[in-house]
Motif scaffolding. Structure first.
Motif, mmCIF file in Angstrom:
data_model
loop_
_atom_site.group_PDB
_atom_site.id
_atom_site.type_symbol
_atom_site.label_atom_id
_atom_site.label_comp_id
_atom_site.label_asym_id
_atom_site.label_seq_id
_atom_site.Cartn_x
_atom_site.Cartn_y
_atom_site.Cartn_z
ATOM 1 N N UNK A 1 -86.974 32.471 -14.980
ATOM 2 C CA UNK A 1 -86.390 33.099 -13.783
ATOM 3 C C UNK A 1 -85.502 32.128 -13.025
ATOM 4 N N UNK A 2 -85.950 30.870 -12.908
ATOM 5 C CA UNK A 2 -85.144 29.861 -12.221
ATOM 6 C C UNK A 2 -83.832 29.609 -12.961
ATOM 7 N N UNK A 3 -83.878 29.566 -14.292
ATOM 8 C CA UNK A 3 -82.656 29.383 -15.072
ATOM 9 C C UNK A 3 -81.745 30.604 -14.938
ATOM 10 N N UNK A 4 -82.327 31.803 -14.948
ATOM 11 C CA UNK A 4 -81.526 33.025 -14.761
ATOM 12 C C UNK A 4 -80.788 32.978 -13.423
ATOM 13 N N UNK B 1 -84.226 24.094 -25.492
ATOM 14 C CA UNK B 1 -83.961 22.712 -25.080
ATOM 15 C C UNK B 1 -83.718 22.659 -23.570
ATOM 16 N N UNK B 2 -82.898 23.576 -23.070
ATOM 17 C CA UNK B 2 -82.597 23.610 -21.633
ATOM 18 C C UNK B 2 -83.837 23.988 -20.829
ATOM 19 N N UNK B 3 -84.621 24.948 -21.343
ATOM 20 C CA UNK B 3 -85.859 25.337 -20.660
ATOM 21 C C UNK B 3 -86.846 24.176 -20.624
ATOM 22 N N UNK B 4 -86.882 23.384 -21.691
ATOM 23 C CA UNK B 4 -87.741 22.195 -21.753
ATOM 24 C C UNK B 4 -87.362 21.228 -20.632
ATOM 25 N N UNK B 5 -86.068 21.007 -20.463
ATOM 26 C CA UNK B 5 -85.593 20.113 -19.401
ATOM 27 C C UNK B 5 -85.956 20.671 -18.026
ATOM 28 N N UNK C 1 -95.933 29.572 -16.073
ATOM 29 C CA UNK C 1 -94.953 28.527 -15.769
ATOM 30 C C UNK C 1 -93.654 28.756 -16.542
ATOM 31 N N UNK C 2 -93.763 29.228 -17.785
ATOM 32 C CA UNK C 2 -92.570 29.527 -18.581
ATOM 33 C C UNK C 2 -91.780 30.666 -17.942
ATOM 34 N N UNK D 1 -87.553 20.135 -13.317
ATOM 35 C CA UNK D 1 -87.267 21.078 -12.235
ATOM 36 C C UNK D 1 -85.775 21.360 -12.134
ATOM 37 N N UNK D 2 -85.445 22.528 -11.631
ATOM 38 C CA UNK D 2 -84.052 22.988 -11.547
ATOM 39 C C UNK D 2 -83.202 22.096 -10.634
#
Length: 145
Positions: free
Chosen positions: A62-65, A81-85, A56-57, A90-91
């Motif tokens: 990948x979604x953030x990239x 922090x951003x990955x936690x959000x 999941x991480x 969800x993106x």
């Protein structure tokens, strides 16, 4: 005693139990996943939980990239922090936090933290949003983890 042929048994069980990638109820109404994994009585081992979390991480990264390519330019704590959000909401929903994301990208961490706290999300998750906002504001980890 003799060793059972595990690969043959895997094929047999996949055939007899079926393979489901999402939770379903078996003939007794028990929540089940995969190849007959009883989620009520057996659940997941700690190793299985960590394996799923790792996957999941990777998905979130990948979604953030793809969605916010600048996130990798943040320091490590603010990346988390951003990955936690992203992990939590969800993106697509994260993209709705326009002013917070703008603050992060401009390195106006106080504005970004304030925007996060001034949201319906913050009211929904309470202390979690306060911890994440503090990570954004200070660039330091919460003492709680």
């Amino acid at each position: 005693g003799r060793q059972m042929n595990k690969n043959r048994f895997i094929k047999q069980m996949r055939f007899h139990e079926g393979v489901k990638n999402k939770v379903y109820k078996d003939h007794l109404g028990i929540e089940t996943i995969g190849v007959g994994r009883n989620l009520v009585d057996r659940g997941l081992s700690d190793e299985e939980v960590d394996y799923l979390l790792g996957n999941d991480i990777t998905i979130v990264e990948n979604e953030l990239d793809n969605g916010l390519s600048w996130w990798r330019d943040l320091d490590e704590v603010r990346q988390r922090a951003l990955a936690d959000l992203a992990f939590n909401m969800g993106i697509p929903r994260l993209h709705g936090f326009v002013k917070m994301l703008d603050g992060l990208q401009r390195r106006d961490y106080h504005a970004a933290a304030d925007e996060l706290l001034d949201s319906k999300y913050a009211k929904q998750v309470g202390a979690r949003s306060e911890r994440v906002a503090t990570m954004i504001r200070t660039g330091e980890d919460s003492a709680e983890f």
